[in-house]
Write a protein that holds these residues in place. Structure first.
Motif, PDB file in Angstrom:
ATOM      1  N   TRP A 155      44.150  34.960  44.859  1.00 39.46           N
ATOM      2  CA  TRP A 155      45.326  35.724  44.443  1.00 39.46           C
ATOM      3  C   TRP A 155      46.316  35.908  45.581  1.00 39.46           C
ATOM      4  O   TRP A 155      47.519  36.093  45.340  1.00 39.46           O
ATOM      5  N   SER A 204      50.078  34.639  44.976  1.00 37.66           N
ATOM      6  CA  SER A 204      51.142  35.617  45.217  1.00 37.66           C
ATOM      7  C   SER A 204      52.151  35.081  46.219  1.00 37.66           C
ATOM      8  O   SER A 204      53.367  35.316  46.096  1.00 37.66           O
ATOM      9  N   LYS A 225      54.575  32.789  44.427  1.00 35.78           N
ATOM     10  CA  LYS A 225      55.468  33.500  43.512  1.00 35.78           C
ATOM     11  C   LYS A 225      56.501  34.342  44.251  1.00 35.78           C
ATOM     12  O   LYS A 225      57.654  34.444  43.832  1.00 35.78           O
ATOM     13  N   ARG A 280      46.500  45.147  28.613  1.00 40.24           N
ATOM     14  CA  ARG A 280      46.741  43.809  28.083  1.00 40.24           C
ATOM     15  C   ARG A 280      46.216  43.681  26.648  1.00 40.24           C
ATOM     16  O   ARG A 280      45.210  44.296  26.272  1.00 40.24           O
ATOM     17  N   LYS A 300      44.443  35.039  38.781  1.00 39.63           N
ATOM     18  CA  LYS A 300      45.825  34.817  38.339  1.00 39.63           C
ATOM     19  C   LYS A 300      46.416  36.098  37.754  1.00 39.63           C
ATOM     20  O   LYS A 300      47.569  36.450  38.041  1.00 39.63           O
ATOM     21  N   LEU A 301      45.634  36.810  36.953  1.00 36.34           N
ATOM     22  CA  LEU A 301      46.112  38.062  36.363  1.00 36.34           C
ATOM     23  C   LEU A 301      46.388  39.105  37.449  1.00 36.34           C
ATOM     24  O   LEU A 301      47.395  39.822  37.398  1.00 36.34           O
ATOM     25  N   SER A 304      47.159  38.489  40.555  1.00 35.09           N
ATOM     26  CA  SER A 304      48.357  38.048  41.263  1.00 35.09           C
ATOM     27  C   SER A 304      49.618  38.379  40.478  1.00 35.09           C
ATOM     28  O   SER A 304      50.610  38.850  41.044  1.00 35.09           O
ATOM     29  N   ASP A 305      49.599  38.146  39.165  1.00 32.93           N
ATOM     30  CA  ASP A 305      50.771  38.450  38.323  1.00 32.93           C
ATOM     31  C   ASP A 305      51.137  39.928  38.418  1.00 32.93           C
ATOM     32  O   ASP A 305      52.313  40.285  38.537  1.00 32.93           O
ATOM     33  N   LYS A 339      54.564  41.491  40.336  1.00 32.45           N
ATOM     34  CA  LYS A 339      55.475  42.309  39.537  1.00 32.45           C
ATOM     35  C   LYS A 339      55.681  43.677  40.183  1.00 32.45           C
ATOM     36  O   LYS A 339      56.823  44.150  40.309  1.00 32.45           O
TER      37      LYS A 339
END
Length: 279
Positions: free
Chosen positions: A9, A13, A16, A237, A260-261, A263-264, A268
């Motif tokens: 992550w 990150s 992104k 979620r 991934k979740l 990191s998202d 954000k």
């Protein structure tokens, strides 16, 4: 852990956010060890933002001096810990030392408070070890009545949940976080605290509708600390019922999808709450 570096992550990150995200995490470290690592290396770091991750299970590691007492399938190891004095100051407890090999051998075979003064998981406090000198049947029967992990399993609670019901443990955890924040600000960094749930936390939330670490969240909120609660975000979620798909197994680390979740969520929250350079 569990995935290739390019799928961690921190790496996700970094891509992104379009900036370098360095991972200084150490496998098996607790919150206090992570703080000590930053304290020693802070003068060499040029980051704008410093993140201290608190995996919920690690509240047990703060109160532990001899690692095998909480992870009996791992190699023997000793670690520093800390406590709060009567004035609320954080007091460092160094790694236990031994005079010689015989002193070491005697004390690891007879775990007592006189040597491990700040060890929470002492056998004399009914946190029993399995004794592999005895038969499987003996250990199995003994564990059913004595072992803290078996008791928590039967009660469908994370094995570390009792720490979050103990004000001393909560205050100690918060004090470490507070010391980290103060040090980061002294070094002109932006401190970010994250709370990373285990699969067992999510399982408990699905069953009870609350997280066992909520008392720590409440303390962080009351002191206006900026933190990211990944458990709370993940529980919102639409696919939360499939939370087990985010882990390799429910006793392990997140898998590719889980990271991934995380990191998202991290990207954000950082993007919406903190201004920083991406050059």
């Amino acid at each position: 852990a569990e995935v290739n570096e390019d799928l961690s992550w921190s790496e996700l990150s970094s891509k992104k956010l379009k900036c370098n995200v360095s991972n200084y995490g150490s496998g098996g470290y607790g919150l206090y060890q992570s703080y000590l690592k930053y304290k020693i290396n802070s003068k060499f770091d040029n980051s704008e933002i410093i993140v201290l991750n608190h995996t919920t299970e690690n509240i047990a590691r703060i109160r532990n001096q001899y690692r095998e007492l909480i992870y009996q399938n791992q190699k023997k190891g000793f670690k520093p810990t800390a406590y709060l004095d009567e004035n609320g100051n954080l007091i460092h407890v160094p790694i236990v030392s031994f005079k010689n090999y015989q002193d070491y051998k005697f004390n690891v075979e007879n775990i007592k408070k006189n040597k491990f003064k700040y060890e929470y998981y002492l056998p004399e406090y009914n946190f029993s070890n399995f004794n592999f000198n005895y038969s499987y049947i003996y250990n199995f029967v003994y564990a059913l009545f004595k072992h803290h992990r078996i008791k928590k399993f039967i009660n469908k609670e994370p094995w570390f949940s009792h720490h979050y019901l103990n004000n001393d443990d909560i205050n100690l955890t918060y004090k470490i976080i507070d010391e980290f924040i103060n040090l980061a600000k002294f070094n002109q960094k932006v401190p970010v605290i994250t709370i990373i749930p285990t699969c067992k936390d999510l399982k408990y939330f699905k069953s009870k509708g609350k997280f066992v670490y909520q008392p720590l969240v409440n303390l962080l909120k009351s002191n206006q600390v900026f933190f990211i609660d990944f458990g709370a975000k993940l529980s919102q979620r639409n696919d939360f019922n499939d939370y087990k798909n985010w882990f390799k197994n429910c006793s392990g680390h997140p898998n590719v999808l889980g990271y991934k979740l995380i990191s998202d969520i991290f990207v954000k929250e950082i993007s919406e709450n903190i201004k920083f350079n991406t050059n």
